[in-house]
Design a protein around this motif. Structure first.
Motif, short mmCIF file in Angstrom:
data_model
loop_
_atom_site.label_atom_id
_atom_site.label_comp_id
_atom_site.label_asym_id
_atom_site.label_seq_id
_atom_site.Cartn_x
_atom_site.Cartn_y
_atom_site.Cartn_z
N GLN A 13 -0.83 7.55 46.80
CA GLN A 13 -1.13 6.38 45.87
C GLN A 13 -2.55 5.98 46.28
OE1 GLN A 13 2.02 3.54 46.03
NE2 GLN A 13 2.90 4.41 44.12
N ALA A 14 -3.04 5.28 45.35
CA ALA A 14 -4.33 4.55 45.47
C ALA A 14 -4.27 3.69 46.32
CB ALA A 14 -4.95 4.05 44.16
N LYS A 86 -9.15 6.41 46.11
CA LYS A 86 -9.43 5.93 44.93
C LYS A 86 -8.76 7.30 44.03
CE LYS A 86 -13.20 3.28 46.06
NZ LYS A 86 -14.69 3.05 45.83
N PRO A 87 -8.58 7.21 42.72
CA PRO A 87 -8.06 8.07 41.71
C PRO A 87 -9.37 9.32 41.82
CG PRO A 87 -7.31 6.26 40.91
CD PRO A 87 -7.97 5.81 42.23
N SER A 119 -2.94 6.41 40.57
CA SER A 119 -3.30 4.96 40.26
C SER A 119 -2.00 4.16 40.08
CB SER A 119 -4.28 4.82 38.92
OG SER A 119 -3.36 5.48 37.76
#
Length: 119
Positions: A13-14, A86-87, A119
């Motif tokens: 996950q972010a 980050k994505p 995200s």
């Protein structure tokens, strides 16, 4: 000649973290400048980070302060610690080795490892 095998990719996950590893074999690892690059579909492969034989490091602006490259010459391995993911960090990450000796430059690549940030 050197063979490179990456590991450590995956789905996170972010905001999370991952550590990529690249194990080298077949040559004297300490002589190589090592690097990590990444590529997404339809785009050119881009530099993420490099580390020289003297452990000097260089980072892409997009990852400065979040990623850390390191090497362990005793283990013939280079690492990429990735924090605050980050994505837009989603990509296939490739390990790279460059040997510059006696006026010639030889470059080697691993097969890549997928990193996906949700995200």
């Amino acid at each position: 000649q050197v063979q490179l095998v990456e590991s450590g990719g995956g789905l996170v996950q972010a905001g999370g973290s991952l550590r990529l590893s690249c194990a080298a074999s077949g040559s004297i690892f300490s002589r190589y400048t090592m690097g990590w690059y990444r590529q997404t579909p339809g785009k050119q492969r881009e530099l993420v980070a490099t580390i020289t034989t003297g452990s000097n490091t260089n980072y892409a602006d997009s990852v400065k302060g979040r990623f850390t490259i390191s090497r362990d010459n005793a283990k013939n391995t280079v690492y990429l610690r990735m924090d605050s993911l980050k994505p837009e960090d989603t990509a296939v990450y490739y390990c790279n080795a460059v040997l510059s000796r006696f006026g010639s430059v030889n470059t080697y690549w691993g097969q890549g490892t997928q990193v996906t940030i949700s995200s």
